[in-house]
Enzyme design. Structure first.
Site, PDB file in Angstrom:
ATOM      1  N   TRP A  54     -43.758  27.660  21.731  1.00  0.00           N
ATOM      2  CA  TRP A  54     -43.272  27.263  20.397  1.00  0.00           C
ATOM      3  C   TRP A  54     -44.250  27.638  19.286  1.00  0.00           C
ATOM      4  O   TRP A  54     -43.938  27.509  18.112  1.00  0.00           O
ATOM      5  CB  TRP A  54     -43.002  25.747  20.365  1.00  0.00           C
ATOM      6  CG  TRP A  54     -41.867  25.293  21.241  1.00  0.00           C
ATOM      7  CD1 TRP A  54     -41.092  26.067  22.060  1.00  0.00           C
ATOM      8  CD2 TRP A  54     -41.383  23.940  21.398  1.00  0.00           C
ATOM      9  NE1 TRP A  54     -40.161  25.286  22.710  1.00  0.00           N
ATOM     10  CE2 TRP A  54     -40.316  23.985  22.325  1.00  0.00           C
ATOM     11  CE3 TRP A  54     -41.751  22.706  20.859  1.00  0.00           C
ATOM     12  CZ2 TRP A  54     -39.616  22.835  22.716  1.00  0.00           C
ATOM     13  CZ3 TRP A  54     -41.061  21.566  21.238  1.00  0.00           C
ATOM     14  CH2 TRP A  54     -39.994  21.632  22.152  1.00  0.00           C
ATOM     15  N   LYS A  55     -45.445  28.046  19.630  1.00  0.00           N
ATOM     16  CA  LYS A  55     -46.486  28.399  18.648  1.00  0.00           C
ATOM     17  C   LYS A  55     -46.643  27.270  17.631  1.00  0.00           C
ATOM     18  O   LYS A  55     -46.497  26.107  17.981  1.00  0.00           O
ATOM     19  CB  LYS A  55     -46.154  29.749  18.003  1.00  0.00           C
ATOM     20  CG  LYS A  55     -45.896  30.833  19.060  1.00  0.00           C
ATOM     21  CD  LYS A  55     -45.865  32.217  18.517  1.00  0.00           C
ATOM     22  CE  LYS A  55     -45.625  33.201  19.650  1.00  0.00           C
ATOM     23  NZ  LYS A  55     -45.652  34.593  19.223  1.00  0.00           N
ATOM     24  N   HIS A  82     -53.728  33.748  24.592  1.00  0.00           N
ATOM     25  CA  HIS A  82     -52.631  34.419  23.884  1.00  0.00           C
ATOM     26  C   HIS A  82     -53.226  35.400  22.871  1.00  0.00           C
ATOM     27  O   HIS A  82     -54.283  35.138  22.286  1.00  0.00           O
ATOM     28  CB  HIS A  82     -51.750  33.380  23.178  1.00  0.00           C
ATOM     29  CG  HIS A  82     -50.493  33.982  22.627  1.00  0.00           C
ATOM     30  ND1 HIS A  82     -50.469  34.668  21.443  1.00  0.00           N
ATOM     31  CD2 HIS A  82     -49.242  34.027  23.128  1.00  0.00           C
ATOM     32  CE1 HIS A  82     -49.233  35.106  21.231  1.00  0.00           C
ATOM     33  NE2 HIS A  82     -48.466  34.732  22.236  1.00  0.00           N
ATOM     34  N   GLU A 134     -48.030  40.737  27.748  1.00  0.00           N
ATOM     35  CA  GLU A 134     -47.411  40.770  26.429  1.00  0.00           C
ATOM     36  C   GLU A 134     -48.036  41.884  25.591  1.00  0.00           C
ATOM     37  O   GLU A 134     -49.117  41.691  25.020  1.00  0.00           O
ATOM     38  CB  GLU A 134     -47.622  39.441  25.706  1.00  0.00           C
ATOM     39  CG  GLU A 134     -47.118  38.228  26.457  1.00  0.00           C
ATOM     40  CD  GLU A 134     -46.922  37.037  25.523  1.00  0.00           C
ATOM     41  OE1 GLU A 134     -45.786  36.574  25.435  1.00  0.00           O
ATOM     42  OE2 GLU A 134     -47.894  36.599  24.895  1.00  0.00           O
ATOM     43  N   SER A 136     -40.743  39.694  22.212  1.00  0.00           N
ATOM     44  CA  SER A 136     -39.366  39.864  21.715  1.00  0.00           C
ATOM     45  C   SER A 136     -38.303  39.738  22.803  1.00  0.00           C
ATOM     46  O   SER A 136     -37.270  40.416  22.755  1.00  0.00           O
ATOM     47  CB  SER A 136     -39.218  41.192  20.961  1.00  0.00           C
ATOM     48  OG  SER A 136     -40.085  41.217  19.839  1.00  0.00           O
ATOM     49  N   GLY A 176     -41.286  33.563  22.685  1.00  0.00           N
ATOM     50  CA  GLY A 176     -41.719  32.936  21.440  1.00  0.00           C
ATOM     51  C   GLY A 176     -40.535  32.556  20.572  1.00  0.00           C
ATOM     52  O   GLY A 176     -39.901  31.517  20.761  1.00  0.00           O
ATOM     53  N   GLY A 177     -40.198  33.413  19.641  1.00  0.00           N
ATOM     54  CA  GLY A 177     -39.168  33.116  18.634  1.00  0.00           C
ATOM     55  C   GLY A 177     -37.866  32.590  19.211  1.00  0.00           C
ATOM     56  O   GLY A 177     -37.286  31.616  18.697  1.00  0.00           O
TER      57      GLY A 177
HETATM   58  P1  PGA Z   1     -41.946  36.546  20.781  1.00  0.00           P
HETATM   59  O1  PGA Z   1     -43.359  35.913  21.194  1.00  0.00           O
HETATM   60  O2  PGA Z   1     -40.964  36.231  21.870  1.00  0.00           O
HETATM   61  O3  PGA Z   1     -41.600  35.869  19.475  1.00  0.00           O
HETATM   62  O4  PGA Z   1     -42.152  38.021  20.618  1.00  0.00           O
HETATM   63  C1  PGA Z   1     -43.788  35.965  22.530  1.00  0.00           C
HETATM   64  C2  PGA Z   1     -45.158  35.365  22.646  1.00  0.00           C
HETATM   65  O5  PGA Z   1     -45.987  35.542  21.737  1.00  0.00           O
HETATM   66  O6  PGA Z   1     -45.463  34.683  23.648  1.00  0.00           O
END
Ligand code: PGA
Length: 256
Positions: free
Chosen positions: A10-11, A94, A166, A213, A234-235
């Site tokens: 979720w950052k 990360h 990643e 992504s 992430g998003g």
């Molecule tokens: P993202 O992020 O799916 O928004 O590209 C992935 C992550 O940073 O773990």
């Protein structure tokens, strides 16, 4: 057999109220999913509330970072025993932490060892920048990150680690590595290096997620690759619908 594992990062998003709502929604839509391990990784202030919502469910909880020391004068940090109270997983290294907060292969190694000592499953992130990718340095660079992360870690502990490959240029950009490229990098820059560091059994036991992504449309193309064991999202993990669709599409692809 490596059990697939999809985790949401979720950052720095979601207040306690928002995190609770998201977790409650996921608990409902993802109930009964057993073939894929699931986790969400909220920010530290939200861990406790989300842990309560997900208690007894099939969705685990992870922290996004922690210090390697058990306690001390480290203002703003959270320690392994603090994480252990609230979470089963912790994301380590990360690329955003490496880029903005000075994480190095050495701090990643300290945190990895600390997580293993405290029985927290580390999700260790590795991946190359666009410049490194264009210069053909990906395999060497990711291999170095793997050697750094696992320095001094025993084979018995190494198999407990989860990795997330990643590519930095794919994070939050809408661009992804092709499934074939990601699979090849994981093979040659990660599993082959783990064979050198340990042996084939350890290299084949460690789960490696793809991240960058990932969304409901592309998840299936990654999960079917032989070296890819799930995703760090992430998003698309910030909404019930999109994270649920990712998990459902992965399940469907695995059953084909
Ligand atoms: P993202 O992020 O799916 O928004 O590209 C992935 C992550 O940073 O773990």
């Amino acid at each position: 057999m490596r059990k697939p594992f999809i985790a949401g990062n979720w950052k720095m998003n979601k207040t306690v109220a928002e995190g609770v709502a998201l977790a409650a929604g996921l608990r409902e839509t993802l109930t009964g999913v057993v073939d894929i391990e699931l986790a969400v990784c909220p920010t530290a202030t939200v861990l406790s509330a989300v842990r309560d919502v997900l208690d007894g469910s099939n969705i685990g909880v992870g922290a996004q970072n922690m210090h390697w020391k058990a306690s001390g004068a480290f203002t703003g940090e959270i320690s392994p025993p603090m994480v252990k109270e609230l979470a089963q997983y912790v994301i380590i290294g990360h690329s955003e932490r490496r880029q903005f907060f000075g994480e190095t292969d050495e701090t990643v190694n300290c945190k990895l060892e600390a997580a293993l000592t405290y029985g927290i499953t580390p999700i260790v992130c590795i991946g190359e920048s666009l410049e490194q990718n264009k210069a053909g340095e990906t395999v060497a660079f990711v291999g170095r990150q793997i050697r750094g992360a696992f320095a001094g870690v025993s084979a018995a502990d190494a198999v407990k680690v989860v990795l997330a490959y990643e590519p930095i240029w794919a994070i939050g950009s809408g661009l992804t590595a092709t499934p074939e490229d990601a699979d090849r990098i994981i093979r040659v820059a990660i599993r082959d290096v783990l064979v050198e560091l340990y042996d084939v059994a350890v290299a084949e036991a460690i789960r490696v997620q793809y991240g960058g992504s990932v969304n409901a449309e592309n998840m299936a193309t990654f999960i079917v690759m032989p070296n890819i064991d799930g995703a760090l999202v992430g998003g698309a993990s910030l909404k019930v619908d999109s994270f649920t669709a990712i998990v459902k599409n992965a399940l469907a692809a695995l059953r084909v």
